[in-house]
Scaffold this active site. Structure first.
Site, short mmCIF file in Angstrom:
data_model
loop_
_atom_site.label_atom_id
_atom_site.label_comp_id
_atom_site.label_asym_id
_atom_site.label_seq_id
_atom_site.Cartn_x
_atom_site.Cartn_y
_atom_site.Cartn_z
N SER A 1 18.62 -37.21 15.30
CA SER A 1 17.76 -37.77 16.34
C SER A 1 19.50 -38.16 17.59
O SER A 1 19.54 -37.48 18.27
CB SER A 1 17.78 -38.54 16.22
N SER B 1 20.57 -44.35 -8.05
CA SER B 1 19.29 -43.82 -8.23
C SER B 1 19.81 -42.41 -9.35
O SER B 1 18.49 -41.81 -9.29
CB SER B 1 19.14 -42.95 -6.88
N ALA C 1 6.35 -39.93 7.70
CA ALA C 1 6.58 -40.03 8.78
C ALA C 1 5.62 -38.59 9.35
O ALA C 1 4.77 -38.62 9.48
CB ALA C 1 8.41 -40.17 9.29
N GLU D 1 0.70 -1.11 -0.35
CA GLU D 1 0.19 0.08 0.39
C GLU D 1 0.42 1.16 0.20
O GLU D 1 0.34 2.10 -0.80
CB GLU D 1 -0.82 -0.13 1.30
#
Lengths: 381, 381
Positions: B237, B172, B313, B56
């Site tokens: 973790s 891959s 997950a 604005e």
């Protein structure tokens, strides 16, 4: 060759006519014919059913005397041999057409250029190759069978986005939607034979027939009596087929293929529409090459509707030509059942080479049509 | 509300302007503004960067005195609070606009309708809801964060048609093509944070940064200095992160999340752009909810680029909002590695519910964008 606008339009029309016979001419090819005299269509026709007149005959009958001096557009080289009908090349010569435009040569060893030669020997101008690819594609199965003696092999697959066909407990109803399942009816309808494995019969007890009520918009162009049921083939290596199978309840031809004999008790109970065939075993399994050679005598297209092992065997051995995969917008997770068992490839260069030829939505699912390209590492396996 | 043709055109223009800031305003929303006086555009602008003027303000500066008596079209409710800039609602009031058209309300608890109320209290006509869905979609992440305190979570996936991400031996490279891999750069660019797992770091040693050279046509609208690198988050973790990881070589923020402390030896070697965070463990794993709550303080969108277990997950726990799947027209076979590990669902009704929002070709691959709908069976897991 510089084709005129009229040439292009007329051959397109001939292909359009040929398509009308797509589901009903097998094991014959689908063929269309348009006869044009003085820029006007004076005759047209298509082959409707094996044993009935060829496309050229329909078109010539309609044209009558107006065929004299006309141009005939035919999607496939006119036949030159006496089969169930006299040679079309002769009919075109006798009526006195001036020019014949052919989309694609007939690879049938009984024709193989002789139809074109016969016309040229009679002084008729013959131009070949207009819309060749389209005309070829219309008869992929017939073309392959004429060229190699083997049918065109389509493997039908259905899976989630993560390539699963069922939950770990086998639950699979329904992964794909009703539109995709109806679409499979069209694949069956265009096939001379469906191949499944005994495991699928034991697990699902399918009927594997074409259900007229599920043909959707095709019903407008096909009456129920025109539906040709494909030969249902069950690969049953160790002769485990139960006499109570749902397959038997539908009276259309069934072929049971095994590597050992069925018991005489089983044989005497078999309905008349069931035939048994014993084929050689390779490492305990039915030789798929031998099976396809057998089917190639009369089948243009076969459809594999089987589990991960059998479907994978056709693909992994390089015997499949095409995959039609219905993919549901779902994920089942790694514990679900795999879509395809293939050899344990060690390099990316070893995996099958696929070429996408069509991708579209069928209801909420995506349907991929892919061609398998011959892979050097698969040869002779 | 019956919107005029002019209203529609002007709000479309405002949204078009807002899009220009799509990659640079985070964690602020992308907003566009058009000021129209006597059927003429007299001012326009968009929010470019957090800390810089709102849309604005840009538009009002351009309009100057012509803003008096004008109509302002804003894609998001004008702010009503003093942040790094004074409230835009006040600026619109002070200059004397007559009418404000707002596409969508600001769910920011500091605004939440107060901007609109402030304008109305000043006697300005405020009309809300023109092109609401489009304006909302432009700021999905901001909207979700303001409403729930959590970022919008996109899971990026890449696999073959049969849902495999690698051969059995882990090979891959490459399943998807270069266009798909470049497209991922855009996903990264729009994200405040990327989340990966320690397994991916140990296996692939990725850099996980936005590479300007791979942004393709986006480079025309974005200079290299405007590129905001996302926070790179590694879920580690058991604190196994190697100090030699390629991630550390690029000087943009990194967050290492573990459930145990890193060794002091490791800590002293860490570069300054790396932060460590210890979060509670749930069954030995980092609490993904706690992680998202933490990131929700400043992240609108996060992108999960992880293996089958971590990606699964986020999806299986109902924390993911969106999947972007790049699917290669390849088949790897059942011995390949699975795309997603999900709970061992026993019924079709238990699988995640996906809604396809976009499907298109990216090079030779197909890109599916799917929304995860909240699934009752997933709640509270």
């Amino acid at each position: 060759m510089n084709w005129s606008v009229l040439d292009n339009q007329m051959m397109s029309r001939a292909i359009q006519l040929a398509r009308k016979g797509f589901y009903t001419t097998r094991p014959n090819p689908s063929v269309g014919c348009v006869i044009v005299n003085d820029n006007q269509i004076v005759g047209e026709g298509y082959h409707q059913k094996a044993g009935e007149p060829h496309a050229e005959v329909h078109a010539l009958r309609m044209a009558g005397e107006l065929a004299r001096g006309a141009t005939a557009y035919v999607t496939l080289e006119p036949c030159s041999h006496y089969g169930r009908t006299p040679p079309c090349a002769l009919a075109l010569i006798n009526i006195g057409v001036k020019r014949v435009v052919v989309a694609v040569e007939d690879p049938n060893p009984q024709v193989g250029g002789r139809g074109i030669q016969m016309l040229r020997d009679a002084g008729i101008q013959v131009d070949v190759g207009l819309h060749r690819d389209e005309a070829y594609a219309l008869n992929l199965g017939f073309m392959k069978r004429m060229e190699s003696g083997l049918p065109w092999v389509t493997v039908k697959l259905a899976a989630s986005l993560d390539g699963k066909t069922a939950l770990s407990n086998g639950v699979s109803k329904w992964i794909t939607g009703p539109e995709a399942r109806r679409d499979v009816q069209r694949l069956r309808l265009r096939s001379c034979a469906l191949i499944t494995g005994i495991e699928t019969v034991l697990a699902d007890d399918p009927s594997l027939n074409v259900r007229y009520s599920e043909l959707g918009s095709l019903r407008a162009q096909l009456s129920e009596s025109q539906v040709l049921q494909p030969l249902r083939v069950v690969l049953d290596s160790r002769a485990r087929m139960p006499i109570t199978a749902a397959l038997f309840a539908i009276e259309s031809p069934i072929l049971l293929v095994s590597t050992v004999s069925y018991s005489s008790d089983f044989m005497v109970q078999l309905p008349a529409h069931v035939t048994c065939l014993q084929l050689p075993a390779i490492e305990g399994r039915i030789s798929l090459s031998a099976l396809l050679s057998y089917l190639g005598k009369s089948c243009n297209q076969v459809l594999i509707e089987a589990g991960a092992t059998l479907a994978g065997a056709f693909i992994g051995s390089g015997l499949a030509d095409e995959l039609v995969l219905y993919q549901a917008m779902k994920i089942l997770g790694g514990q679900g059942r795999n879509l395809l068992e293939l050899p344990d490839y060690q390099m990316m260069a070893d995996i099958p080479t696929l070429k996408l030829v069509d991708e579209r939505k069928v209801g909420a699912d995506t349907r991929f049509t892919l061609r398998l390209e011959s892979n050097p590492s698969l040869a002779n396996k």
